[in-house]
Design a protein around this motif. Structure first.
Motif, PDB file in Angstrom:
ATOM      1  N   ALA A 162       0.953  -1.097  -0.196  1.00 41.63           N
ATOM      2  CA  ALA A 162      -0.130  -0.090   0.169  1.00 41.63           C
ATOM      3  C   ALA A 162       0.696   1.224  -0.001  1.00 41.63           C
ATOM      4  CB  ALA A 162      -0.779  -0.065   1.215  1.00 41.63           C
ATOM      5  N   LEU A 163       1.885   1.095   0.691  1.00 43.52           N
ATOM      6  CA  LEU A 163       2.992   2.318   0.581  1.00 43.52           C
ATOM      7  C   LEU A 163       3.744   2.499  -0.551  1.00 43.52           C
ATOM      8  CD1 LEU A 163       4.268   1.851   4.548  1.00 43.52           C
ATOM      9  CD2 LEU A 163       2.572   3.884   3.709  1.00 43.52           C
ATOM     10  N   ALA A 164       4.056   1.344  -1.187  1.00 47.12           N
ATOM     11  CA  ALA A 164       4.526   1.472  -2.253  1.00 47.12           C
ATOM     12  C   ALA A 164       3.809   2.102  -3.429  1.00 47.12           C
ATOM     13  CB  ALA A 164       5.241   0.186  -2.734  1.00 47.12           C
ATOM     14  N   GLN A 165       2.418   1.559  -3.396  1.00 41.79           N
ATOM     15  CA  GLN A 165       1.597   2.150  -4.424  1.00 41.79           C
ATOM     16  C   GLN A 165       1.355   3.735  -4.213  1.00 41.79           C
ATOM     17  OE1 GLN A 165      -2.759   1.434  -4.056  1.00 41.79           O
ATOM     18  NE2 GLN A 165      -2.911   0.723  -6.294  1.00 41.79           N
ATOM     19  N   GLY A 183       2.828  10.434  -9.962  1.00 41.40           N
ATOM     20  CA  GLY A 183       2.408  10.214 -11.315  1.00 41.40           C
ATOM     21  C   GLY A 183       2.471   9.079 -12.005  1.00 41.40           C
ATOM     22  N   GLY A 184       2.959   7.904 -11.305  1.00 42.26           N
ATOM     23  CA  GLY A 184       3.323   6.726 -11.945  1.00 42.26           C
ATOM     24  C   GLY A 184       2.210   5.559 -11.698  1.00 42.26           C
ATOM     25  N   ARG A 185       2.345   4.508 -11.921  1.00 38.73           N
ATOM     26  CA  ARG A 185       1.469   3.486 -11.752  1.00 38.73           C
ATOM     27  C   ARG A 185       2.330   2.128 -11.381  1.00 38.73           C
ATOM     28  NH1 ARG A 185       0.523   0.436 -16.795  1.00 38.73           N
ATOM     29  NH2 ARG A 185       1.613   1.227 -18.416  1.00 38.73           N
ATOM     30  N   ILE A 186       1.567   1.339 -10.604  1.00 34.73           N
ATOM     31  CA  ILE A 186       2.395   0.051 -10.229  1.00 34.73           C
ATOM     32  C   ILE A 186       1.314  -1.134 -10.575  1.00 34.73           C
ATOM     33  CG2 ILE A 186       1.588   0.609  -7.819  1.00 34.73           C
ATOM     34  CD1 ILE A 186       4.187  -1.057  -7.089  1.00 34.73           C
ATOM     35  N   TRP A 187       1.672  -2.222 -10.819  1.00 32.86           N
ATOM     36  CA  TRP A 187       0.756  -3.372 -11.083  1.00 32.86           C
ATOM     37  C   TRP A 187       1.720  -4.663 -10.989  1.00 32.86           C
ATOM     38  CZ3 TRP A 187       2.863  -0.519 -14.926  1.00 32.86           C
ATOM     39  CH2 TRP A 187       3.631  -1.271 -15.925  1.00 32.86           C
ATOM     40  N   CYS A 188       0.912  -5.765 -10.737  1.00 36.57           N
ATOM     41  CA  CYS A 188       1.546  -7.050 -10.316  1.00 36.57           C
ATOM     42  C   CYS A 188       1.210  -8.121 -11.416  1.00 36.57           C
ATOM     43  CB  CYS A 188       1.352  -7.594  -8.963  1.00 36.57           C
ATOM     44  SG  CYS A 188       1.928  -9.026  -8.356  1.00 36.57           S
ATOM     45  N   ALA A 201       4.785 -19.635  -7.876  1.00 29.15           N
ATOM     46  CA  ALA A 201       5.723 -19.607  -9.077  1.00 29.15           C
ATOM     47  C   ALA A 201       6.534 -17.822  -8.918  1.00 29.15           C
ATOM     48  CB  ALA A 201       5.124 -19.485 -10.610  1.00 29.15           C
ATOM     49  N   GLY A 202       6.258 -17.555  -7.815  1.00 26.76           N
ATOM     50  CA  GLY A 202       6.706 -16.140  -7.509  1.00 26.76           C
ATOM     51  C   GLY A 202       5.996 -14.970  -8.057  1.00 26.76           C
ATOM     52  N   CYS A 203       6.340 -13.910  -8.137  1.00 24.81           N
ATOM     53  CA  CYS A 203       5.761 -12.713  -8.854  1.00 24.81           C
ATOM     54  C   CYS A 203       6.705 -11.280  -9.213  1.00 24.81           C
ATOM     55  CB  CYS A 203       4.558 -12.280  -7.520  1.00 24.81           C
ATOM     56  SG  CYS A 203       5.552 -11.226  -5.983  1.00 24.81           S
ATOM     57  N   THR A 204       6.195 -10.825 -10.048  1.00 25.66           N
ATOM     58  CA  THR A 204       6.779  -9.616 -10.646  1.00 25.66           C
ATOM     59  C   THR A 204       5.896  -8.321 -10.384  1.00 25.66           C
ATOM     60  OG1 THR A 204       7.752 -11.113 -12.203  1.00 25.66           O
ATOM     61  CG2 THR A 204       7.413  -8.546 -12.641  1.00 25.66           C
ATOM     62  N   PHE A 205       6.485  -7.516  -9.769  1.00 27.29           N
ATOM     63  CA  PHE A 205       5.962  -6.128  -9.546  1.00 27.29           C
ATOM     64  C   PHE A 205       6.380  -5.170 -10.549  1.00 27.29           C
ATOM     65  CE2 PHE A 205       4.938  -7.973  -5.682  1.00 27.29           C
ATOM     66  CZ  PHE A 205       3.533  -7.584  -5.332  1.00 27.29           C
ATOM     67  N   ALA A 206       5.565  -4.286 -11.428  1.00 28.22           N
ATOM     68  CA  ALA A 206       6.160  -3.497 -12.564  1.00 28.22           C
ATOM     69  C   ALA A 206       5.785  -2.171 -12.045  1.00 28.22           C
ATOM     70  CB  ALA A 206       5.569  -3.911 -13.694  1.00 28.22           C
ATOM     71  N   ILE A 207       6.870  -1.188 -12.223  1.00 32.01           N
ATOM     72  CA  ILE A 207       6.409   0.271 -12.041  1.00 32.01           C
ATOM     73  C   ILE A 207       6.923   1.057 -13.006  1.00 32.01           C
ATOM     74  CG2 ILE A 207       7.236   2.085 -10.284  1.00 32.01           C
ATOM     75  CD1 ILE A 207       8.570  -1.395  -9.541  1.00 32.01           C
ATOM     76  N   SER A 208       6.046   1.800 -13.344  1.00 31.86           N
ATOM     77  CA  SER A 208       6.286   2.861 -14.553  1.00 31.86           C
ATOM     78  C   SER A 208       6.057   4.135 -14.025  1.00 31.86           C
ATOM     79  CB  SER A 208       5.031   2.988 -15.571  1.00 31.86           C
ATOM     80  OG  SER A 208       5.141   3.861 -16.246  1.00 31.86           O
ATOM     81  N   LEU A 209       7.159   4.906 -14.003  1.00 31.28           N
ATOM     82  CA  LEU A 209       7.387   6.281 -13.518  1.00 31.28           C
ATOM     83  C   LEU A 209       7.696   7.330 -14.647  1.00 31.28           C
ATOM     84  CD1 LEU A 209       9.561   5.558 -10.157  1.00 31.28           C
ATOM     85  CD2 LEU A 209       7.393   6.436 -10.253  1.00 31.28           C
ATOM     86  N   PRO A 210       6.829   8.425 -14.590  1.00 28.57           N
ATOM     87  CA  PRO A 210       7.108   9.497 -15.631  1.00 28.57           C
ATOM     88  C   PRO A 210       8.441  10.163 -15.483  1.00 28.57           C
ATOM     89  CG  PRO A 210       5.875  10.294 -14.136  1.00 28.57           C
ATOM     90  CD  PRO A 210       5.795   8.844 -13.695  1.00 28.57           C
TER      91      PRO A 210
END
Length: 401
Positions: A356-359, A366-371, A377-386
């Protein structure tokens, strides 16, 4: 004024197809005088047909005066289009509002092409004239709807900014006020345990231990709520932040905190540079990497990767990937909600504030985060920052105090 018709060099000879074409046709010379005009345009604009003989004006006639445009702006506009064509420019489109019969105003669209004589000498221009009134009206309506929508979005955004601010203030106030009674509860539990002693009633000692554990967890939740509220209130110290050294620094801290863990760290040395708050971005990365460390502790060795990819729009996306236990996204609709956990607290430590803090930090930038994740099988968090920080208050205007 010369009473002779304009030079016939421009005239190709009107006939039935020319006069009955479903669109207006007109030819003018370099001095903006009408050379010929078809019957469709004469009727459309409500002109006197007796002033024309086979499409030619009976006397030298200025085109703009013919259609009732005597203002300097229209004359300059038409003149600039003719000058462009005279310099060898490609055909262009000109739009003018022209008065028609019964007080009707047409938005005329002139598709103009140059007419050249011997040796490429510029003689004038021929134009196909279309009625763009309805299209123009539709464009105006769309523009008005767009302005109205933008105003509504601005109002709603300002309301959301205000609501979030109120929630942050409320959360901070309540969390701060809860600290004192919780400290009293913890203190009196400790005093009661000392009074009873280690050989006291075992059932009572178990109750007290459960109270103490719950009090500690509640204290952590209050601290998490305070931190979450603080993330919404703190001002961003904007600067250019290279992410690679920031990630390396966070990894060194995690390695020091987990000396017994066997973790393979794979860090891209060429992560993008973004504009934002270095301290908050480091906190965001720490939360994501700490999450990876926690949920990969059953793997030997654990593997945590920080890298990047480029999406279809050319945007560089940073990701944090682990080979941990993962989870089923279908059963995790509130993955980034505060205090939401995907695994039991007895199996994995934490209170559910990290994501929640990361989001919140990513959204403040002004970016977005998704998983992307799969069970076991593990997970991948993706972060898009302008590249530039987008602050909702500066983007939509600060609210009046």
């Amino acid at each position: 004024m010369d009473n002779k018709p304009a030079s016939p060099d421009l005239h190709t000879g009107p006939g039935a197809p020319y006069d009955q074409a479903p669109c207006g046709l007109v030819c003018i010379d370099a001095e903006q005088r009408v050379v010929h005009i078809n019957r469709t345009l004469i009727q459309w604009l409500g002109l006197d047909p007796t002033r024309f003989a086979q499409g030619r004006p009976a006397s030298s006639t200025d085109f703009l005066s013919l259609v009732g445009l005597v203002d300097a702006h229209s004359r300059a506009l038409l003149g600039s289009h003719l000058a462009l064509l005279a310099r060898g420019g490609l055909g262009s489109t000109l739009e003018l509002d022209v008065a028609g019969p019964q007080g009707k105003v047409f938005r005329c669209e002139f598709g103009m092409e140059p007419v050249l004589g011997d040796g490429g000498r510029f003689l004038g221009a021929s134009a196909v004239v279309l009625d763009a009134t309805e299209r123009s009206r539709s464009e105006q309506q769309v523009a008005e709807l767009k302005r109205e929508l933008e105003q509504r979005v601005t109002r709603r955004t300002n309301q959301l900014v205000a609501a979030n601010r109120d929630i942050d203030v409320f959360s901070h106030s309540v969390s701060h006020d809860l600290r004192a009674p919780l400290r009293h509860i913890s203190s009196f539990v400790s005093l009661a345990q000392e009074r009873i002693g280690p050989n006291g009633d075992s059932q009572l000692l178990q109750y007290q231990a459960s109270i103490a554990k719950s009090g500690k967890r509640m204290s952590l939740m209050i601290e998490g709520l305070l931190e979450y509220a603080r993330m919404g209130r703190v001002s961003l110290a904007r600067q250019q932040v290279p992410l690679s050294p920031l990630v390396q620094g966070v990894v060194r801290h995690l390695q020091a905190e987990n000396p017994a863990r066997s973790i393979e760290w794979v860090i891209d040395d060429d992560l993008p540079q973004v504009r934002g708050d270095a301290i908050l971005l480091a906190e965001m990365l720490r939360n994501l990497l700490q999450n990876a460390v926690n949920f990969s502790r059953t793997r030997t060795p654990a593997r945590i990767e920080v890298g990047q990819w480029t999406d279809s729009s050319g945007e560089r996306v940073v990701f944090v990937r682990d080979n941990g236990v993962g989870f089923d996204l279908e059963h995790a609709p509130n993955l980034f909600a505060l205090f939401q956990r995907q695994h039991h607290s007895m199996d994995y430590e934490g209170i559910g504030t990290g994501l929640a803090l990361a989001q919140r930090i990513v959204e403040r930038h002004g970016g977005r985060i998704w998983c992307e994740a799969a069970s076991s099988a593990g997970c991948t968090f993706a972060i898009s920052l302008p590249a530039q920080v987008i602050d909702p208050e500066s983007e939509f205007g600060r609210l009046p105090s």
